[in-house]
Each structure stands twice: as C-alpha cells, then as structure tokens.
Design a protein around this motif. Structure first.
Motif, mmCIF file in Angstrom:
data_model
loop_
_atom_site.group_PDB
_atom_site.id
_atom_site.type_symbol
_atom_site.label_atom_id
_atom_site.label_comp_id
_atom_site.label_asym_id
_atom_site.label_seq_id
_atom_site.Cartn_x
_atom_site.Cartn_y
_atom_site.Cartn_z
ATOM 1 N N ILE A 1 -10.609 -1.966 -2.121
ATOM 2 C CA ILE A 1 -9.770 -0.834 -1.725
ATOM 3 C C ILE A 1 -8.354 -1.309 -1.405
ATOM 4 O O ILE A 1 -7.600 -0.640 -0.702
ATOM 5 N N ASN A 2 -7.958 -2.447 -1.969
ATOM 6 C CA ASN A 2 -6.632 -2.995 -1.712
ATOM 7 C C ASN A 2 -5.591 -2.332 -2.620
ATOM 8 O O ASN A 2 -5.905 -1.815 -3.690
ATOM 9 N N ASP A 3 -4.354 -2.403 -2.186
ATOM 10 C CA ASP A 3 -3.255 -1.790 -2.933
ATOM 11 C C ASP A 3 -3.038 -2.506 -4.270
ATOM 12 O O ASP A 3 -2.875 -3.727 -4.311
ATOM 13 N N THR A 4 -3.056 -1.748 -5.357
ATOM 14 C CA THR A 4 -2.857 -2.317 -6.695
ATOM 15 C C THR A 4 -1.594 -1.773 -7.348
ATOM 16 O O THR A 4 -1.436 -1.858 -8.571
ATOM 17 N N SER A 5 -0.674 -1.213 -6.561
ATOM 18 C CA SER A 5 0.538 -0.578 -7.118
ATOM 19 C C SER A 5 1.557 -1.639 -7.514
ATOM 20 O O SER A 5 2.617 -1.791 -6.898
ATOM 21 N N VAL A 6 1.254 -2.380 -8.558
ATOM 22 C CA VAL A 6 2.101 -3.489 -8.988
ATOM 23 C C VAL A 6 3.079 -3.043 -10.065
ATOM 24 O O VAL A 6 4.289 -3.260 -9.965
ATOM 25 N N ASN A 7 2.582 -2.405 -11.125
ATOM 26 C CA ASN A 7 3.404 -2.073 -12.292
ATOM 27 C C ASN A 7 3.823 -0.606 -12.354
ATOM 28 O O ASN A 7 4.581 -0.225 -13.237
ATOM 29 N N TYR B 1 -9.278 -4.894 -9.201
ATOM 30 C CA TYR B 1 -9.341 -6.322 -8.887
ATOM 31 C C TYR B 1 -7.999 -7.027 -9.087
ATOM 32 O O TYR B 1 -7.938 -8.245 -9.106
ATOM 33 N N SER B 2 -6.925 -6.256 -9.242
ATOM 34 C CA SER B 2 -5.592 -6.837 -9.412
ATOM 35 C C SER B 2 -4.702 -6.333 -8.283
ATOM 36 O O SER B 2 -3.778 -5.556 -8.493
ATOM 37 N N SER B 3 -4.977 -6.770 -7.074
ATOM 38 C CA SER B 3 -4.266 -6.254 -5.910
ATOM 39 C C SER B 3 -3.004 -7.055 -5.644
ATOM 40 O O SER B 3 -2.882 -8.220 -6.032
ATOM 41 N N LEU B 4 -2.044 -6.426 -4.974
ATOM 42 C CA LEU B 4 -0.803 -7.120 -4.618
ATOM 43 C C LEU B 4 -0.882 -7.734 -3.228
ATOM 44 O O LEU B 4 -0.001 -8.463 -2.804
ATOM 45 N N SER B 5 -1.965 -7.422 -2.489
ATOM 46 C CA SER B 5 -2.129 -7.956 -1.143
ATOM 47 C C SER B 5 -3.606 -8.002 -0.799
ATOM 48 O O SER B 5 -4.371 -7.146 -1.227
ATOM 49 N N VAL B 6 -3.987 -9.012 -0.029
ATOM 50 C CA VAL B 6 -5.377 -9.072 0.447
ATOM 51 C C VAL B 6 -5.544 -8.287 1.736
ATOM 52 O O VAL B 6 -6.665 -8.125 2.225
#
Length: 341
Positions: free
Chosen positions: A299-305, A314-319
């Motif tokens: 449930i981590n933030d994945t708002s990268v691109n 599974y491609s989160s910007l923060s743990v």
C-alpha cells in the motif's frame, strides 16, 4: 571487589571460516561493538558442536547481550533474531565462583511469537501482561557439594491461568510427577524461572517442562528429554548453572488469515477504489469469521511517473509513505467545503 567467572556455552553448527562472538551492553562484552566482543571457541560435546567462552565480571552484574556469527575478519554474517538476551548473575554468588550460562540461539521462528502482533493481539487471551511478577529466590544455605541450577524457559503461548513446572528424574524436580514438580516463577516478557539446588552426586538429571492448567491438568512438552550434567573433573566446577532453554516445545501454532489488495476492500462509504478507514470493517469481518491474520498487498505510494503504469504496487517511491489514493478525503477534516465533498 568480588569477582566471578562467567562461562558461556552455545550449541551451534557453523560453516568453515565462521565463528561466534558475544556482544553486549557491558564493557566486558564489547559495549555492543562486535569486534571487541567475547570471542568463543568450538568444542565437540558428543554429537554437538558447542561454542564456549569465559570472562571475569563483578559478582553483582547485569547486562544485555546477543550472539553473532562472524567471518575471519569479524564481519557479522548473521545475528540472533528478536530482543536482546538479559543476564543477571544470581544472588549469593561468592568471590571466585564459576557461573555457567548454557544458552541457545534464538532464531526467527522463536522470536516471531514475541512480536507485538502476537503478544498483544493474537495471544492476548494468555494474559501474560496481567500475570503477577515473581522473583525466584534461593533460601537454602549452600555447602561445597551443592550446585545451583536455574531453569529458564520462554512460554509466549501459555493459556490464561496456567503455570509452568519442571519435572524429571530427581526428587527435587518431582521424579517425573508433574504435581510434585518444581514450580517456576513468572518474571515478565513470557519468561519463567526457578532455582533448584542439587548435590554433585545427583547429576546428570533428565527433565522436561510441563504446563499445568488452571484446572490442574498437566501437559508435558514435546520432544526428547532435556539433560543437565556437570563436569566434575574440572579443577573448578561450575557452582551456578543458568539453563536458558529457549521456548517451551509444543505443537506448532496454526492460524488462518486472509490476503487482500487494498483496492478490493469496498464499503458503502468509499469511492470504489478502496480506502484506509474500511480496514476497520475488514478486521471486524476477520474476527467474526475466526481469522487471526490479515495480510495486505503493498500500500506504498507508487506515484513515480504520473502514468498508468504507476498502478504496479511493487514499484514504490518510499518504504514509509502510504499511497494517497486510499485516503478518504472527507475524513481528513471537518472543515472541508461542501462543494469539495
């Protein structure tokens, strides 16, 4: 100042090039600096490889410590799991006494049940937090033929109202009758302890730990008999033996659970993509269904691109950062304007 000799013994199999070091809070154990800790040496005892080491400490001595597997350069390869071990030199030791600590390596499977999720939630019915703490005491005056054995066992899953006894092949531990066994005292953190004074001629002693329910029903632990022996051929045999026996051996714990992605949790209040407040409803449902565990997909933030492929969980910007997608906006504040709601 009175001094005693601490001898540590730990059965543990290593690979070639590996050795064991004790690091602890006291300067004698390196003050948590592994490279300055107490290095152990291997000795074969029967079929076991036992790592041994000794250090001189004050007769009044307490510390925390843990074992580390290191390479030839003392680089740490492996650590014990869970909380640090606690050592208290028994009361009544005299100058020159030998205190032997017979220890165990705490792995992740044992440490798991000491985590807050199990201790405070799943095993909350054990009432360990409500048990009255009792300090084991030694009232007998010792003579040269006496050896003091301290039994130490961890019982995180012990049922409410139950107690722990040691029973075994000696009268002091009940001659294999649980009702006559040596009753242990609860000292906190799921640990039970008791002192037992044995004559040198009474060793070796075989024993097991036993649960006794509130109704008086006894249940021996699984596995082979444990055994404590003393090397009487030593120039100075151990006067005190601390048997850190790990955890009570019982049937493996089993618990059912449910694994679910956050976006699949729906309620009448959400927007259809899953929202954190609905986790309360999920937990209530799990309890009513007899489940013990809830596992969430990431449930981590994945708002990268800022593109559709950010949906990959599974491609989160923060743990640490949680995904804002799962926030319930109207629950953030009472001051949100009506048109925004």
């Amino acid at each position: 100042m009175a001094k005693v000799t601490l001898i540590f013994k730990l059965p543990y199999y290593t690979e070639w090039g590996q050795s064991l070091i004790i690091a602890g809070s006291a300067p004698a154990l390196g003050s948590w600096n592994v490279k300055q800790g107490l290095a152990l040496s291997p000795v074969h005892e029967g079929n076991a490889l036992v790592w041994c080491g000794q250090v001189s400490v004050p007769a009044v001595f307490t510390c925390e410590y843990s074992y580390h597997v290191v390479d030839d350069h003392k680089n740490v390869l492996r650590r014990e799991a869970g909380e640090k071990k606690k050592l208290v030199v028994p009361e009544g030791v005299k100058d020159g006494d030998v205190v032997e600590v017979r220890d165990w390596w705490q792995d992740a499977s044992e440490a798991l049940f000491l985590r807050s999720a199990f201790k405070n939630v799943i095993f909350s019915a054990t009432d360990n937090a409500k048990r009255q703490l009792q300090s084991p005491s030694l009232s007998k005056t010792l003579d040269p033929e006496d050896i003091v054995v301290q039994f130490i066992i961890s019982c995180p899953r012990l049922a409410a109202g139950s107690t722990v006894v040691v029973t075994g092949s000696n009268l002091a531990v009940g001659n294999w009758k649980a009702q006559n066994g040596l009753k242990l005292n609860y000292v906190g953190d799921s640990i039970w302890k008791a002192y037992c004074v044995l004559r040198k001629s009474e060793f070796p002693v075989k024993y097991k730990y036993c649960q006794v329910s509130e109704a008086g029903v006894s249940s021996l632990e699984f596995g082979p008999n444990r055994e404590v022996d003393v090397d009487l051929s030593s120039p100075k045999p151990s006067r005190h033996i601390l048997l850190s026996d790990g955890s009570l051996r019982e049937a493996p714990w089993r618990g059912a659970g449910v694994a679910v992605p956050m976006f699949s949790i729906r309620s009448n209040e959400d927007l259809g993509v899953g929202e954190f407040p609905d986790l309360k409803l999920l937990v209530d449902w799990a309890v009513n269904s007899g489940f013990h565990l809830v596992q969430l997909l990431p449930i981590n933030d994945t708002s990268v691109n800022k593109m559709w492929w950010d949906s990959y969980p599974y491609s989160s910007l923060s743990v640490f950062a949680l995904h804002p997608l799962y926030l319930r906006v109207q629950a953030l504040s009472d001051a949100i304007p009506a048109d925004v709601k």
